[in-house]
Motif scaffolding. Sequence first.
Motif, short mmCIF file in Angstrom:
data_model
loop_
_atom_site.label_atom_id
_atom_site.label_comp_id
_atom_site.label_asym_id
_atom_site.label_seq_id
_atom_site.Cartn_x
_atom_site.Cartn_y
_atom_site.Cartn_z
N THR A 12 -11.87 -5.36 3.45
CA THR A 12 -12.15 -6.29 4.54
C THR A 12 -10.88 -6.57 5.33
O THR A 12 -10.86 -6.47 6.56
CB THR A 12 -12.74 -7.61 4.00
OG1 THR A 12 -14.01 -7.35 3.40
CG2 THR A 12 -12.93 -8.63 5.12
N LEU A 13 -9.80 -6.91 4.62
CA LEU A 13 -8.52 -7.16 5.27
C LEU A 13 -7.56 -5.98 5.14
O LEU A 13 -6.58 -5.89 5.88
CB LEU A 13 -7.85 -8.41 4.70
CG LEU A 13 -8.58 -9.73 4.93
CD1 LEU A 13 -7.79 -10.88 4.30
CD2 LEU A 13 -8.81 -10.00 6.41
N GLY A 14 -7.83 -5.07 4.20
CA GLY A 14 -6.93 -3.94 4.02
C GLY A 14 -7.34 -3.06 2.87
O GLY A 14 -8.40 -3.25 2.27
N LEU A 24 -2.40 -3.96 4.69
CA LEU A 24 -3.26 -4.60 5.68
C LEU A 24 -3.71 -3.62 6.76
O LEU A 24 -2.98 -2.69 7.11
CB LEU A 24 -2.53 -5.75 6.36
CG LEU A 24 -2.21 -6.99 5.55
CD1 LEU A 24 -1.42 -7.97 6.43
CD2 LEU A 24 -3.47 -7.66 5.02
N TYR A 25 -4.89 -3.86 7.31
CA TYR A 25 -5.27 -3.20 8.55
C TYR A 25 -4.48 -3.91 9.66
O TYR A 25 -4.61 -5.12 9.85
CB TYR A 25 -6.77 -3.36 8.83
CG TYR A 25 -7.67 -2.79 7.77
CD1 TYR A 25 -7.44 -1.53 7.25
CD2 TYR A 25 -8.74 -3.53 7.29
CE1 TYR A 25 -8.26 -1.01 6.28
CE2 TYR A 25 -9.57 -3.00 6.31
CZ TYR A 25 -9.33 -1.74 5.82
OH TYR A 25 -10.16 -1.23 4.85
N ARG A 26 -3.62 -3.17 10.33
CA ARG A 26 -2.81 -3.76 11.39
C ARG A 26 -3.15 -3.13 12.74
O ARG A 26 -3.29 -1.92 12.82
CB ARG A 26 -1.31 -3.55 11.09
CG ARG A 26 -0.85 -4.35 9.88
CD ARG A 26 0.67 -4.27 9.73
NE ARG A 26 1.13 -5.02 8.59
CZ ARG A 26 1.39 -6.34 8.60
NH1 ARG A 26 1.21 -7.02 9.70
NH2 ARG A 26 1.80 -6.95 7.52
N LEU A 159 -5.80 2.84 15.36
CA LEU A 159 -7.06 3.29 14.78
C LEU A 159 -6.88 4.57 13.97
O LEU A 159 -7.46 4.72 12.90
CB LEU A 159 -8.09 3.50 15.89
CG LEU A 159 -8.51 2.24 16.65
CD1 LEU A 159 -9.47 2.58 17.77
CD2 LEU A 159 -9.13 1.21 15.72
N LEU A 160 -6.06 5.49 14.47
CA LEU A 160 -5.79 6.72 13.72
C LEU A 160 -5.05 6.42 12.42
O LEU A 160 -5.33 7.00 11.37
CB LEU A 160 -4.98 7.69 14.58
CG LEU A 160 -5.74 8.37 15.72
CD1 LEU A 160 -4.77 9.11 16.64
CD2 LEU A 160 -6.79 9.34 15.19
N GLU A 161 -4.09 5.50 12.49
CA GLU A 161 -3.32 5.17 11.29
C GLU A 161 -4.19 4.45 10.26
O GLU A 161 -3.98 4.59 9.06
CB GLU A 161 -2.10 4.33 11.66
CG GLU A 161 -1.05 5.14 12.42
CD GLU A 161 0.17 4.32 12.83
OE1 GLU A 161 0.16 3.09 12.59
OE2 GLU A 161 1.10 4.90 13.40
N GLU A 162 -5.18 3.68 10.73
CA GLU A 162 -6.08 3.01 9.78
C GLU A 162 -6.94 4.04 9.05
O GLU A 162 -7.23 3.88 7.85
CB GLU A 162 -6.93 1.97 10.50
CG GLU A 162 -6.13 0.72 10.85
CD GLU A 162 -6.93 -0.33 11.57
OE1 GLU A 162 -8.01 0.00 12.10
OE2 GLU A 162 -6.49 -1.50 11.61
N ASP A 163 -7.34 5.11 9.73
CA ASP A 163 -8.07 6.18 9.04
C ASP A 163 -7.18 6.86 8.00
O ASP A 163 -7.65 7.32 6.96
CB ASP A 163 -8.59 7.21 10.04
CG ASP A 163 -9.94 6.81 10.60
OD1 ASP A 163 -10.50 5.80 10.13
OD2 ASP A 163 -10.45 7.49 11.51
N HIS A 164 -5.87 6.92 8.28
CA HIS A 164 -4.94 7.49 7.31
C HIS A 164 -4.89 6.66 6.02
O HIS A 164 -4.67 7.20 4.93
CB HIS A 164 -3.53 7.58 7.90
CG HIS A 164 -3.31 8.84 8.67
ND1 HIS A 164 -2.07 9.22 9.13
CD2 HIS A 164 -4.15 9.82 9.06
CE1 HIS A 164 -2.17 10.37 9.78
NE2 HIS A 164 -3.43 10.75 9.76
N LEU A 165 -5.08 5.35 6.13
CA LEU A 165 -5.11 4.51 4.93
C LEU A 165 -6.26 4.92 4.02
O LEU A 165 -6.15 4.90 2.79
CB LEU A 165 -5.26 3.04 5.31
CG LEU A 165 -4.06 2.38 5.99
CD1 LEU A 165 -4.41 0.96 6.41
CD2 LEU A 165 -2.85 2.38 5.08
#
Length: 335
Positions: A12-14, A24-26, A159-165
């Motif tokens: 939810t937060l990360g 975290l999702y940043r 957004l691309l970096e969040e997919d990397h997470l």
Amino acid sequence: MAKAVFCDIRDTLGIVDYKGHLVLYRPTSVDLLKSLKAMGLRVGLITNLPSDVSTQAGLQMVKDAGIDGFIDPDGFVTNHDANADKPDPAIYRFAAAKMGLLTEDCIFIGENLSEVVGAQAAGMGAVLKPFPPGREFLQKPLAAGQISDTSSGRLSEVLLEEDHLIAKRIVLSAVKLKEKLDALGPSDEVRTLLRPMGLIVWLTNNFVDTYHHRKEEEVLFPFAMMCGVDPADLAGTLVDHDQGRAYFRAMGAAYRRVCMGNRAATVEFAALLGAFANLYKTHGKYEDDILFKKIGDRLSDQDDALMADLIGRIGPPDITLYINLIAMLEKELGL
């Protein structure tokens, strides 16, 4: 009128990429917490922790992530303290009482539908948070403070970096699975690891390659060149993608041989896992810290909006399936 909001933490937060560590999702998670505080709401967290992770360790994870300043002194609630796990309504009632509030004074936010329903059953208002993260913030410009040596501040980059997470969880699972395969003795039963092996094969071919490589990055790269990005800056990443695809295909073939009873193929599968993990550790860092910034630095506001829109449109509208499969894989491996 609501007086407090409780958020779930994981997914939810990360991303909890390993025990006790929250990424975290940043900037979306910080933006969300700032917005809740700006509304005059008290903010809390409700989380289920594993039996071997204490409440204090969970709170330290939140502090290490840098968001403890948003959280009410009475707002951190775990299943250990409540003697109940989400989605049991008891944990939500415990959280409200800890803040000295009625459940109807509170709202719960989470990405898990059963947990949202559990909060509603307890009498809280509840909101199902969109997933993948960040889609609810698509129209929100990033603050200048987000710009750094490794960030252009562009939304498409975030957004691309969040997919990397998400992809990083697959890489960490590959490392763990290789350890388990390498530890097998001559008489150990390989069949106990067939399920995580099959999940890795499916996810690398159907999420990492089919979705992330082909439907995000490789669709966006031509637009990056239109904005003046040097094709030479993209060439190495495209070669990495080709190398990754070769590993994924070979892993699939080795897995089928293992399923057919070829014990020697487990050694080959483990070697391919190691090669995949080593490649993508370097590959992901290069994209996050260098390539995506180079692309972002070339984008206008209009370009960034276009690329962010493409990211939301070209892939599947909901990647919950992939997240659930990754969670299943992690559970199989004890992560």
